[in-house]
Design a protein around this motif. Structure first.
Motif, mmCIF file in Angstrom:
data_model
loop_
_atom_site.group_PDB
_atom_site.id
_atom_site.type_symbol
_atom_site.label_atom_id
_atom_site.label_comp_id
_atom_site.label_asym_id
_atom_site.label_seq_id
_atom_site.Cartn_x
_atom_site.Cartn_y
_atom_site.Cartn_z
ATOM 1 N N ALA A 1 0.832 -1.208 0.000
ATOM 2 C CA ALA A 1 0.000 0.000 0.000
ATOM 3 C C ALA A 1 0.864 1.253 0.000
ATOM 4 O O ALA A 1 0.583 2.223 -0.731
ATOM 5 C CB ALA A 1 -0.926 -0.004 1.219
ATOM 6 N N ARG A 2 1.914 1.237 0.798
ATOM 7 C CA ARG A 2 2.795 2.410 0.848
ATOM 8 C C ARG A 2 3.564 2.581 -0.458
ATOM 9 O O ARG A 2 3.813 3.706 -0.897
ATOM 10 C CB ARG A 2 3.748 2.277 2.028
ATOM 11 N N SER A 3 3.947 1.459 -1.078
ATOM 12 C CA SER A 3 4.647 1.537 -2.366
ATOM 13 C C SER A 3 3.734 2.125 -3.431
ATOM 14 O O SER A 3 4.148 2.991 -4.226
ATOM 15 C CB SER A 3 5.124 0.145 -2.792
ATOM 16 N N LEU A 4 2.480 1.666 -3.463
ATOM 17 C CA LEU A 4 1.515 2.221 -4.410
ATOM 18 C C LEU A 4 1.302 3.704 -4.147
ATOM 19 O O LEU A 4 1.192 4.506 -5.083
ATOM 20 C CB LEU A 4 0.187 1.480 -4.294
ATOM 21 N N ALA A 5 1.245 4.066 -2.866
ATOM 22 C CA ALA A 5 1.063 5.479 -2.518
ATOM 23 C C ALA A 5 2.219 6.310 -3.038
ATOM 24 O O ALA A 5 2.018 7.431 -3.545
ATOM 25 C CB ALA A 5 0.928 5.630 -1.006
ATOM 26 N N ASP B 1 -2.987 13.130 -5.470
ATOM 27 C CA ASP B 1 -2.609 13.400 -4.092
ATOM 28 C C ASP B 1 -3.100 12.232 -3.237
ATOM 29 O O ASP B 1 -4.315 12.049 -3.088
ATOM 30 C CB ASP B 1 -3.236 14.716 -3.621
ATOM 31 N N VAL B 2 -2.181 11.401 -2.737
ATOM 32 C CA VAL B 2 -2.566 10.279 -1.891
ATOM 33 C C VAL B 2 -2.819 10.825 -0.480
ATOM 34 O O VAL B 2 -1.897 11.280 0.197
ATOM 35 C CB VAL B 2 -1.481 9.194 -1.862
ATOM 36 N N VAL B 3 -4.070 10.776 -0.050
ATOM 37 C CA VAL B 3 -4.453 11.410 1.213
ATOM 38 C C VAL B 3 -4.434 10.454 2.400
ATOM 39 O O VAL B 3 -4.636 10.871 3.537
ATOM 40 C CB VAL B 3 -5.853 12.059 1.098
ATOM 41 N N GLY B 4 -4.188 9.171 2.136
ATOM 42 C CA GLY B 4 -4.138 8.221 3.239
ATOM 43 C C GLY B 4 -3.834 6.823 2.758
ATOM 44 O O GLY B 4 -4.017 6.497 1.583
#
Length: 215
Positions: free
Chosen positions: A13-17, A27-30
């Motif tokens: 998830a963090r990599s995709l963000a 803009d990835v908000v979460g």
């Protein structure tokens, strides 16, 4: 566009963000890793799109989507998953999901999300085949189907280079985004110019934005 990314693999998830956050219009908000975090994230941040995995601990993305759509029937939920199970696909489409993408080529995610923002539903090719087999009607398109007709002569990868050039990226930046060598990017640009009868990168960008302004 504002995007909430939810996947039970928090590292993914963090990599995709990170990948999506590098796009100038995203803009990835979460980031979340469970049904509860998906619903809470939507309530708190009201993203334009929730990009979410199907399988999550204790529940699944379909249940989370139902809760989100109960809060806002116009919410845009896009599933990103490894599952092409007919039951998952049918339930996702019937509840009003805007997309069902398979975790294969991450470079297709951003174009798919842009299509969703224009009001389209986006299905990856294998999923589209399954919906046809199940007789499910939907106003859908695969990411590559959303390109302006003027670019029909290009391969999928060449069109991705067009998008990168139109975003103002130089050869090194384009290579980084698409995981190619700079030499390969140069070769793709030469092929694009030849196929479209253009002279330089500026003309590529102008043609892209003119072609994108469709009624």
């Amino acid at each position: 566009m504002r995007v909430l990314v939810v996947d039970d693999d928090l590292l993914l998830a963090r990599s995709l963000a990170t990948i999506l956050g590098a796009e100038p219009d995203i803009d990835v908000v979460g980031v979340g890793a469970s049904r509860q975090e998906a619903v809470a994230g939507f309530r708190e941040r009201r993203p334009d799109i929730v990009l979410m995995d199907i399988q999550m601990p204790g529940s699944n993305g379909l249940d989370a989507a139902e809760q989100i759509l109960a809060v806002d029937p116009d919410a845009r939920v896009v599933f990103l998953t490894t599952f092409t199970d007919d039951d998952y696909i049918a339930r996702a489409l019937r509840m009003g999901a805007r997309g069902y993408l398979i975790k294969q080529d991450v470079v297709q995610i951003a174009p798919a999300l842009r299509s969703v923002m224009t009001g389209m539903s986006v299905l990856e090719g294998k999923v589209l085949e399954r919906t046809a087999a199940m007789g499910l009607a939907a106003d859908t398109a695969t990411p590559e189907d959303t390109r302006p007709p003027v670019f029909d002569a290009l391969t999928e990868r060449e069109y991705e280079v067009v998008q990168a050039v139109s975003d103002g990226l130089d050869n090194a930046e384009t290579a980084g985004r698409l995981h190619l060598s700079e030499g390969t990017v140069r070769n793709h640009i030469s092929a694009i110019l030849a196929k479209l009868g253009l002279r330089n990168r500026t003309q590529i960008a102008v043609l892209y934005y003119r072609g994108s302004q469709r009624p």
